[in-house]
Write an enzyme that holds these catalytic residues in place. Sequence first.
Site, short mmCIF file in Angstrom:
data_model
loop_
_atom_site.label_atom_id
_atom_site.label_comp_id
_atom_site.label_asym_id
_atom_site.label_seq_id
_atom_site.Cartn_x
_atom_site.Cartn_y
_atom_site.Cartn_z
N PHE A 69 0.85 -1.13 0.08
CA PHE A 69 -0.10 0.17 0.01
C PHE A 69 1.04 1.49 0.31
O PHE A 69 2.07 1.98 0.79
CB PHE A 69 -0.92 0.15 1.46
CG PHE A 69 -1.67 -1.23 1.31
CD1 PHE A 69 -3.40 -0.67 0.68
CD2 PHE A 69 -1.43 -2.19 1.87
CE1 PHE A 69 -4.13 -1.55 0.92
CE2 PHE A 69 -2.35 -3.45 2.22
CZ PHE A 69 -3.69 -2.95 1.82
N ASP A 70 0.81 2.55 -0.98
CA ASP A 70 1.13 3.31 -0.73
C ASP A 70 0.14 4.31 0.75
O ASP A 70 -0.49 3.77 0.90
CB ASP A 70 0.26 4.16 -1.76
CG ASP A 70 1.59 5.45 -1.54
OD1 ASP A 70 2.22 5.80 -0.96
OD2 ASP A 70 0.25 6.93 -1.51
#
Length: 661
Positions: free
Chosen positions: A352-353
């Site tokens: 995930f960013d």
Amino acid sequence: MESNKEKLEAEKGHNDEHGGIFGANTELYFAIISGLLLGTGYGLSFSEGLPSWVSNAFYWGAYFFGGFFTLKEAIENIKKGVFEIDSLMLVAAAGAGILGEWAEGALLLFLFSLGHALEHYAMAKARKSIEALASLAPPVALVKRDGREEELPIEKLELGDTIVIKPNSKVPADGVVVKGEGSVNQAPITGESVPVDKKPVDDLQKDYSKEKSIKPENRVFAGTINGSSALEVKVIRKAQDSTISRLIKMVNEVEQQKSPTQLFTDRFEKIFVPSVLVLVVVLCFAFLVIDEPFSKSFYRAMSVLVAASPCALAISTPSAVLSGVARAARGGVLIKGGKPLEDLGNLEAVAFDKTGTLTEGKPKLTNIIPWEDADEQHFLQIAVAVEKQSDHPLAAAIVKGVQEKYPDLSTGDASKVKGIVGKGVSAEFDGKEVFIGNKALFKDKGLGKDLEDKVTALEKEGNTTMIVQYDGKFIGILSLMDVARPEAKGVLEKLKSIGIKQMIMLTGDNQQVGEAVAKEIGVTEVMGNLMPEDKVAAVEKLDKQYGKVAMVGDGVNDAPAMAKSTVGIAMGAAGSDVALETADIALMGDKLEGLPFAIGLSRKSRAIIKQNLWISLGVVAVLIPLTIAGVASIGPAVMAHEGSTLIVVFNALRLLVYKNK
């Protein structure tokens, strides 16, 4: 200029080949007529007073109606240089006729045409879920031009037109709100269950058609449903470029994109079909080896030809992929092809960013700490007076946070406000000097051990700290943080429960900030201090480590990392051109909840594809030896064959009613 419906009609034109004098279901009616003629002929064959040609005439009629569409399709395919496996049924039926087994041949064509007709009917159910998207946007819009209102087809709307959207009506075009406030139900496009509040943009003259980032509260999408307030909207996309038009186009393109399982079945058929044809030729000459007439050898060969036709195998994966993609689109998730649909369900690691994906993407005031004997009210009055004159994002967050906590707080005016790049701001309040900034701003002024320790502790927790000094005395600390999305913890727990073993956060923030957020929401690993190119390298490393990895981001600055991942997943793609183009899967709404739904749907799709393969290959594996041994004839073979085709199609259609648990 084509409308959405016209585009869909053009793209699904191949389905119209099965229509005719009775409309779209002509093939089904022909199959029923074939069955009636077959039944009549079979009944008359028991009448001793009638010559055999009478019952045969009914069988010939059954041949015509049962074989009409199969023959039509075979001729068209041969013209294109394609020899479809279904065409082998015609050869088998012709062979039965040559042997005088007209009843057997008529039964074959009746069941085959009925199976095909029902198969096309069932597949149309999946396509209707996609075609329903075309009817979301209304065909006309109420436009304000030259001081008056007029109704125009949505295809004639121009960029910059102002359209009036009445209460409880559908939005006809993508645009920004320029007048009125109210809520809009965006579920048809983004899958969001709660209506989104809308308000006018700040700059009414600005050209938002070229703006890459528009606030959700200012933007509306074609096909969404207005609430109880009238809105005026400036058009920022033409009808053919709207989010819904691109969504329809991309979902329809899925049918041309083959999944790994489809590629496997294609390779299998390339080997299997020639092998069957060789076997059929050999079986035709079995009478030379074993003591039986040529007619029996030929009949057995035709039975094997029917039994070995892998129609169920050919339709098993496309039907599941189409149904899965259609169900995803209804849930606000765009899955661009069979490959990401299958790959997503085979993942154990998701990257995930951080900013804007796991967090809200904007700083929030987290702590107000008066220092020593300072009065909190006075401390905040000074801070707000200074920060409200700054255009820095952190300053705006401080002002907003204080006002939310103390809505009745009165503040005076600061003067001589001056920004100090990278450190903070200086000003005057009530004639006395004020400094607000980070530790670097006070490096030469001596913070004192207690104050420095407190600031360090806050920063280790992921906070950005602002120290306030007034008249040479430290009076307090303000801390801010990009806080986790409210739904993030629950979503990650759900991902863990469905078998995602590793959830990795990739962030440009320092490691401490990343770990603070990770601890709060349950991320298993943090990689901090990453530039965009570092994220690409991180994804490559994770891919080698875990075999396959998905990358979830906003589709803009994370596009290179998403491209490197097994499956790139874009958040909030409804408003992002880049996300729709670069991502394999796009969550149309800016909601993480769509991710467990997409993964669950993918896993269900993979399970159904596997079931379909076992059914289709299993039936062929059983029928071939039975027909070679003479245990099964053409009739039972075609019944089992067509039965398996319908089973795999209707099994795939179960995906249309998939529910996210």
